[in-house]
Enzyme design. Structure first.
Site, short mmCIF file in Angstrom:
data_model
loop_
_atom_site.label_atom_id
_atom_site.label_comp_id
_atom_site.label_asym_id
_atom_site.label_seq_id
_atom_site.Cartn_x
_atom_site.Cartn_y
_atom_site.Cartn_z
CG PHE A 1 -12.53 -0.99 12.51
CD1 PHE A 1 -11.47 -0.67 13.36
CD2 PHE A 1 -13.50 -1.86 12.98
CE1 PHE A 1 -11.39 -1.23 14.64
CE2 PHE A 1 -13.43 -2.42 14.24
CZ PHE A 1 -12.37 -2.10 15.07
CD GLU B 1 -20.55 -3.22 4.49
OE1 GLU B 1 -19.55 -3.76 3.98
OE2 GLU B 1 -21.72 -3.52 4.20
N GLY B 2 -16.41 0.03 6.19
CA GLY B 2 -15.17 0.70 5.83
C GLY B 2 -13.97 -0.16 6.11
CG ASP C 1 -8.77 9.70 9.78
OD1 ASP C 1 -8.39 10.27 8.74
OD2 ASP C 1 -9.49 8.69 9.77
#
Length: 405
Positions: free
Chosen positions: A85, A82-83, A209
């Site tokens: 986005f 999860e993050g 990134d």
């Protein structure tokens, strides 16, 4: 995991990505014999409108219901990570039809679903489709397809069973054994080839990134770059840089980019230097749990990198005995060059690949000469030893964080 398409992409660049000059199909199969160590892709001019982007890619357009079935209704126990986005879910699709398949059958996929409440959105989703829909390279994660339906935005990737480099470097547990020196150098070389490919493509791409959580590993620890939401086309014509909003992940961004918003391929080189330093030291780029003066890895480590007698202070003690000090010094010197404040003193990624290949080819192995320690060595099982049992869901956080609003 491939896409059943007949289109061919001709590889014809002089970029040193350590691969063969050949024709490759979009499913990654070789269509000719190997030749010299080059590979790139001839691509059409980057389309600008959303319609042009979606029409120009050889990607599968999935329905939301298909992906809902493939991930078992996005069940919590299917979450891989999860993050910013959103969440990444594990799913299964049929190898031929790409329709949803029963768990444990067909092709394993990773489905990234946009979180409407997150700080990343449609623009980043479209950037992923744009870049990964055009490029194929063994060191870029393969994008299989996407879903654009009502408010739903999803991306479907090949599944990377060993998850992220971040997990293997920094997580502790029975599954995450310390990566050996040889595996770290293999991963660093693969990631460098991925960046070199992007920089040498017909239309230069700046990744923007590059960090350990965006480097994914397949079952054989081959590295692939993921998460292209922040990627940008490089400067064209007589322009020396791209001016853009400063965004990325703190600790990895180049100082000139932070100060001016001027983005170049050398910005990615700096980020590679940070990641290489993380791999050498086993420390995070930013770690507030460290003692005062050691929070910022680059600031703390730089004084030691140029001194062969002092680099043992920054090397991960879990690697003891797996390398020679000569090889370690060469690796640390490369990291230091990448971290140069002046961009002109940084190597190109093509030069980084060459340097990393020379480290791989080095026969200087064995005891780490220069380690001043009388303590008995403890054998630690490294990740390239045999690991029994099934792979865990060790996926990256699909996130990027804004450095400035």
């Amino acid at each position: 995991m491939g896409i059943c398409l007949s289109a061919q992409i001709k590889a014809e660049s002089s970029c040193n990505t350590g691969l063969s000059s050949k024709y490759v199909s979009t499913d990654g199969s070789d269509l000719s014999s190997t030749g010299s160590k080059v590979l790139s892709v001839s691509v059409p001019p980057t389309p600008r409108s959303e319609g042009e982007i979606l029409q120009s890619t050889n990607l599968k357009s999935f329905s939301f219901s298909d992906l809902k079935m493939a991930t078992r209704n996005f069940r919590p126990d299917s979450v891989l990570g999860e993050g910013g986005f959103g969440s990444v879910f594990k799913g299964w699709i049929d190898e031929q039809s790409f329709s949803a398949a029963k768990p444990g059958t067909g092709i394993v996929i990773a489905v990234k679903r946009l979180n409407q409440a997150g700080f990343q959105g449609h623009k980043e989703w479209l950037a992923e489709v744009n870049y990964l829909g055009q490029f194929y390279h063994p060191h870029l994660v393969k994008l299989i397809g996407y879903c654009l339906e009502d408010e739903h935005r999803l991306l479907v990737y090949e599944f990377m069973p060993r998850g992220s480099l971040e997990n293997h470097l920094f997580r502790r547990g029975s599954y995450f054994q310390p990566l050996s020196w040889n595996l770290r150098m293999k991963v660093a070389l693969g990631a460098a080839k991925g960046l070199a490919f992007l920089h040498c493509a017909e239309t230069q791409v700046i990744y923007r990134d590059f960090k350990t959580s965006n480097i994914l590993l397949d079952s054989k620890y081959n590295a692939k770059l993921s998460d292209f939401g922040l990627a940008k086309d490089g400067p064209t014509g007589d322009k020396s840089h791209v001016s853009t909003r400063v965004i990325g992940t703190y600790g990895y961004a180049a100082p000139e980019y932070l100060a001016t918003g001027h983005l170049t391929a050398k910005s990615d080189v700096y980020s590679f230097g940070v990641v290489l330093l993380e791999m050498l030291s086993g420390r995070r780029a930013i770690d507030k749990n460290r003692p005062s003066g050691e929070h910022n890895l680059v600031e703390w480590a730089k004084p030691y990198l140029a001194n062969k007698r002092k680099i043992f202070r920054i090397l991960d003690n879990r690697l003891e005995g797996q390398y020679s000090m000569d090889v370690a010094f060469k690796a640390s010197t490369l990291a230091l060059r990448c971290l140069s404040i002046e961009t002109k003193f940084r190597p190109t990624m093509d030069e980084v690949v060459t340097a990393m290949e020379q480290l791989q080819d080095s026969k200087e192995t064995g005891s780490a000469n220069g380690h001043a320690s009388n303590a008995p060595r403890i054998h630690r099982r490294s990740a390239d030893d045999t690991i029994s049992g099934r792979n865990t869901a060790a996926y990256p956080r699909p996130s990027t964080s804004a450095l400035y609003a």
